[in-house]
Design a protein around this motif. Structure first.
Motif, mmCIF file in Angstrom:
data_model
loop_
_atom_site.group_PDB
_atom_site.id
_atom_site.type_symbol
_atom_site.label_atom_id
_atom_site.label_comp_id
_atom_site.label_asym_id
_atom_site.label_seq_id
_atom_site.Cartn_x
_atom_site.Cartn_y
_atom_site.Cartn_z
ATOM 1 N N ASP B 61 0.829 -1.204 0.000
ATOM 2 C CA ASP B 61 0.000 0.000 0.000
ATOM 3 C C ASP B 61 0.863 1.254 0.000
ATOM 4 O OD1 ASP B 61 -2.403 -1.180 -0.210
ATOM 5 O OD2 ASP B 61 -2.871 -1.156 1.936
ATOM 6 N N LYS B 62 1.988 1.203 0.754
ATOM 7 C CA LYS B 62 2.892 2.363 0.795
ATOM 8 C C LYS B 62 3.570 2.540 -0.551
ATOM 9 C CE LYS B 62 4.150 2.774 5.637
ATOM 10 N NZ LYS B 62 5.157 2.281 6.563
ATOM 11 N N LEU B 63 3.931 1.414 -1.153
ATOM 12 C CA LEU B 63 4.549 1.470 -2.473
ATOM 13 C C LEU B 63 3.584 2.105 -3.472
ATOM 14 C CD1 LEU B 63 7.106 0.584 -4.035
ATOM 15 C CD2 LEU B 63 5.905 -1.519 -4.614
ATOM 16 N N ALA B 64 2.299 1.704 -3.381
ATOM 17 C CA ALA B 64 1.278 2.266 -4.267
ATOM 18 C C ALA B 64 1.148 3.767 -4.046
ATOM 19 C CB ALA B 64 -0.060 1.577 -4.022
ATOM 20 N N ASP B 65 1.181 4.208 -2.773
ATOM 21 C CA ASP B 65 1.133 5.639 -2.473
ATOM 22 C C ASP B 65 2.279 6.362 -3.161
ATOM 23 O OD1 ASP B 65 -1.136 5.580 -1.001
ATOM 24 O OD2 ASP B 65 -0.137 5.516 0.957
ATOM 25 N N GLY B 66 3.459 5.737 -3.127
ATOM 26 C CA GLY B 66 4.625 6.334 -3.774
ATOM 27 C C GLY B 66 4.419 6.464 -5.275
ATOM 28 N N ALA B 68 1.569 6.528 -6.906
ATOM 29 C CA ALA B 68 0.467 7.433 -7.236
ATOM 30 C C ALA B 68 0.756 8.860 -6.781
ATOM 31 C CB ALA B 68 -0.818 6.930 -6.589
ATOM 32 N N GLY B 69 1.898 9.064 -6.095
ATOM 33 C CA GLY B 69 2.231 10.409 -5.620
ATOM 34 C C GLY B 69 1.270 10.894 -4.554
ATOM 35 N N ARG B 70 0.725 9.939 -3.783
ATOM 36 C CA ARG B 70 -0.227 10.334 -2.740
ATOM 37 C C ARG B 70 0.505 10.640 -1.453
ATOM 38 N NH1 ARG B 70 -4.047 6.304 -4.677
ATOM 39 N NH2 ARG B 70 -2.562 4.816 -3.831
ATOM 40 N N SER B 71 -0.067 11.574 -0.686
ATOM 41 C CA SER B 71 0.507 11.845 0.618
ATOM 42 C C SER B 71 -0.116 10.900 1.623
ATOM 43 C CB SER B 71 0.211 13.287 1.012
ATOM 44 O OG SER B 71 -1.067 13.655 0.550
ATOM 45 N N GLY B 72 0.669 10.476 2.595
ATOM 46 C CA GLY B 72 0.178 9.542 3.592
ATOM 47 C C GLY B 72 -0.540 10.222 4.734
ATOM 48 N N TYR B 73 -1.264 11.337 4.450
ATOM 49 C CA TYR B 73 -2.005 12.017 5.505
ATOM 50 C C TYR B 73 -3.241 12.672 4.919
ATOM 51 C CZ TYR B 73 0.944 15.637 3.467
ATOM 52 O OH TYR B 73 1.598 16.454 2.590
ATOM 53 N N LEU B 74 -4.208 12.983 5.769
ATOM 54 C CA LEU B 74 -5.441 13.614 5.293
ATOM 55 C C LEU B 74 -5.249 15.109 5.098
ATOM 56 C CD1 LEU B 74 -8.301 11.929 7.325
ATOM 57 C CD2 LEU B 74 -7.825 11.730 4.905
ATOM 58 N N ILE B 75 -4.732 15.764 6.154
ATOM 59 C CA ILE B 75 -4.523 17.206 6.092
ATOM 60 C C ILE B 75 -3.092 17.486 6.518
ATOM 61 C CG2 ILE B 75 -5.200 19.435 7.047
ATOM 62 C CD1 ILE B 75 -7.975 18.217 7.508
ATOM 63 N N GLY B 76 -2.318 18.111 5.645
ATOM 64 C CA GLY B 76 -0.908 18.355 5.925
ATOM 65 C C GLY B 76 -0.700 19.533 6.854
ATOM 66 N N PRO B 77 0.552 19.770 7.257
ATOM 67 C CA PRO B 77 0.854 20.836 8.219
ATOM 68 C C PRO B 77 0.423 22.228 7.739
ATOM 69 C CG PRO B 77 2.862 19.858 7.308
ATOM 70 C CD PRO B 77 1.726 19.008 6.860
ATOM 71 N N GLU B 78 0.430 22.464 6.413
ATOM 72 C CA GLU B 78 0.074 23.795 5.932
ATOM 73 C C GLU B 78 -1.391 24.127 6.170
ATOM 74 O OE1 GLU B 78 1.112 23.872 1.865
ATOM 75 O OE2 GLU B 78 3.230 24.253 2.264
ATOM 76 N N LEU B 79 -2.243 23.119 6.045
ATOM 77 C CA LEU B 79 -3.675 23.371 6.191
ATOM 78 C C LEU B 79 -4.196 23.014 7.571
ATOM 79 C CD1 LEU B 79 -5.163 22.269 2.764
ATOM 80 C CD2 LEU B 79 -4.708 24.555 3.621
ATOM 81 N N TYR B 80 -3.341 22.378 8.398
ATOM 82 C CA TYR B 80 -3.833 21.928 9.700
ATOM 83 C C TYR B 80 -4.298 23.100 10.565
ATOM 84 C CZ TYR B 80 -4.106 20.025 14.339
ATOM 85 O OH TYR B 80 -4.559 19.690 15.574
ATOM 86 N N ALA B 81 -3.488 24.189 10.588
ATOM 87 C CA ALA B 81 -3.831 25.325 11.455
ATOM 88 C C ALA B 81 -5.165 25.968 11.048
ATOM 89 C CB ALA B 81 -2.696 26.348 11.471
ATOM 90 N N PRO B 82 -5.366 26.312 9.752
ATOM 91 C CA PRO B 82 -6.679 26.850 9.377
ATOM 92 C C PRO B 82 -7.824 25.879 9.646
ATOM 93 C CG PRO B 82 -5.201 26.808 7.479
ATOM 94 C CD PRO B 82 -4.405 26.405 8.655
ATOM 95 N N TRP B 83 -7.563 24.580 9.442
ATOM 96 C CA TRP B 83 -8.603 23.583 9.722
ATOM 97 C C TRP B 83 -8.980 23.610 11.196
ATOM 98 C CZ3 TRP B 83 -8.179 19.321 13.012
ATOM 99 C CH2 TRP B 83 -9.257 18.437 12.970
#
Lengths: 115, 312
Positions: B61-66, B68-83
């Motif tokens: 699954d991690k290999l597939a994420d790699g 597909a260029g997917r991030s392994g998180y829902l909301i990253g640090p940039e958007l966490y604070a506004p969220w």
């Protein structure tokens, strides 16, 4: 925190990005996934297959690598080669690497002489 | 039986975009075969070589994420604070207002106390969960769409720094806050005892509701003095204000809308128009004024408290 706990993180931070430079340099001569993995680990780069294979595709999508299937042999393999754009990026990255290396060395000698 | 390599490649490809699958399938199989061959050449048993190679490749699954260029998180640090800011505001400001509005509607409908509590609990849970879910969903989508994400990045400037100045209530506001309850108490007493005619408001409520409202008005006066002396707005003030406002508004609206407000023996409305019409419109008007006034006051105080808390 002890050094054993923090050191791997710092090393990882420092090494991040070096695999890209190394791959772009090695692939000036066409190569396939497993051969690159072997070359890199023989050269002393700690890189895992599961990071390297997706990385190759990402660099290809960015236009820094180009690929071609070689079906001449019994086992068809996807060969990657660094593009013109890839070479240009490599040069910039290598220059930056050299600059950082010099800067670090300079810092070391200045602080060393003060002791 | 499907071979280990087949199972591994299938699992990894499951989560890779369709159009890349065939190519990755071929490449991944070749890479695995190369690694296995290398191990066999080094003297390993073939089965052991396959096991070792796949184990080294790790979680498919991690290999597939790699791939597909997917991030392994829902909301990253940039958007966490506004969220986090948005969810906090929704849950602490918007949710209470909505729940209070629903409770007031229930009270107006003359529901039993059990129903009112039921509405409060179920709407708090229901709306709260929905708020968090939909906000998170929108942020997760934004996280995965580059352009919108760039636009959302808030540039920070020195003007955003909190001021940390004490927020004293102006003396004029204190005076207004004291005069208003006093006037209402006076009016309430006057229409009963002062005019010497039939009181406008229902005298039956003197057994409980009118004295209760007078006490609450007096408490509101005391609250104004307390806030003035405290010279600080925070969540305690917000909470006290909300309780006081609701304790006054909810019974008042209930009395109005269950025909317990006006004196049934008071007939002077007939001078203006049809008596039931006038009473109906007056009831509606007072209800709306109380509703809007209460909501605005709760909102303003809460907003002021939040701003003061953040030092604005």
């Amino acid at each position: 925190m002890t050094m054993e706990a923090t050191l791997p993180g710092h090393l990882q931070e420092l090494r991040r990005g070096t695999v890209v430079v190394a791959s772009l340099m090695v692939l000036r001569e066409p190569g396939y996934g497993y051969s690159l993995l072997e070359t890199l680990s023989a050269a002393g780069f700690e890189v895992e297959a599961n990071t390297l294979y997706p990385l190759l595709r990402r660099l290809e999508a960015q236009g820094l690598l180009t690929s071609e299937w070689n079906t001449d042999e019994a086992r068809p393999r996807k060969f990657y080669r660094t593009t013109e754009a890839g070479n240009a990026v490599t040069d910039v990255l290598v220059t930056e690497w050299a600059r950082l290396n010099k800067a670090i060395t300079d810092l070391d000698t200045t602080t060393g002489s003060r002791k | 039986m499907t071979s280990l390599v087949d199972r591994y490649v299938h699992t990894a490809l499951r989560r890779v975009p369709e159009q890349q699958r065939a190519d990755i399938d071929r490449e991944l199989r070749a890479s695995i075969a190369d690694a296995v061959d290398a191990r066999v050449d080094a003297g390993e048993d073939r089965d052991a070589a396959v096991t070792a190679t796949l184990t080294e490749l790790g979680d498919p699954d991690k290999l597939a994420d790699g791939y597909a260029g997917r991030s392994g998180y829902l909301i990253g640090p940039e958007l966490y604070a506004p969220w986090r800011r948005l969810v906090t505001t929704l849950l602490t400001v918007v949710l209470p207002i909505v729940v209070v509005a629903l409770v007031i509607l229930d009270v107006v409908d003359d529901s039993s106390i059990g129903d009112v509590i039921g509405t409060a609990v179920s709407s708090t849970l229901n709306i709260g969960v929905n708020m968090v879910f939909w906000t998170t969903l929108v942020f997760v989508i934004v996280e995965r769409t580059g352009t919108v994400k760039d636009k959302l990045k808030v540039s920070w400037s020195l003007d955003d720094l909190p001021r940390y100045e004490p927020s004293r209530v102006p003396i004029a506001q204190l005076a207004a806050g004291l005069v208003w309850p006093a006037l209402l108490i006076a009016a309430l007493l006057w229409q009963q005892f002062g005019i010497g005619e039939t009181p406008v408001l229902n005298p039956a409520n003197w057994s409980f509701w009118w004295p209760c409202l007078i006490v609450l008005l007096a408490l509101q006066g005391a609250y104004q003095v307390w806030v003035w002396r405290r010279a600080a707005w925070d969540r305690t003030v917000t909470a006290v204000n909300t309780v006081l406002e609701l304790a006054f508004a909810v019974p008042l609206i209930w009395l109005l809308n269950s025909d317990r407000f006006f004196n049934p023996a008071f007939h002077s409305f007939a001078k203006v128009g049809s008596e039931s019409d006038v009473e109906h419109w007056l009831t509606l008007l007072i209800t709306v004024v109380v509703l809007v006034g209460t909501a605005k006051d709760i909102y303003d105080t809460a907003r002021r408290g939040e701003r003061a808390r953040r030092g604005l």
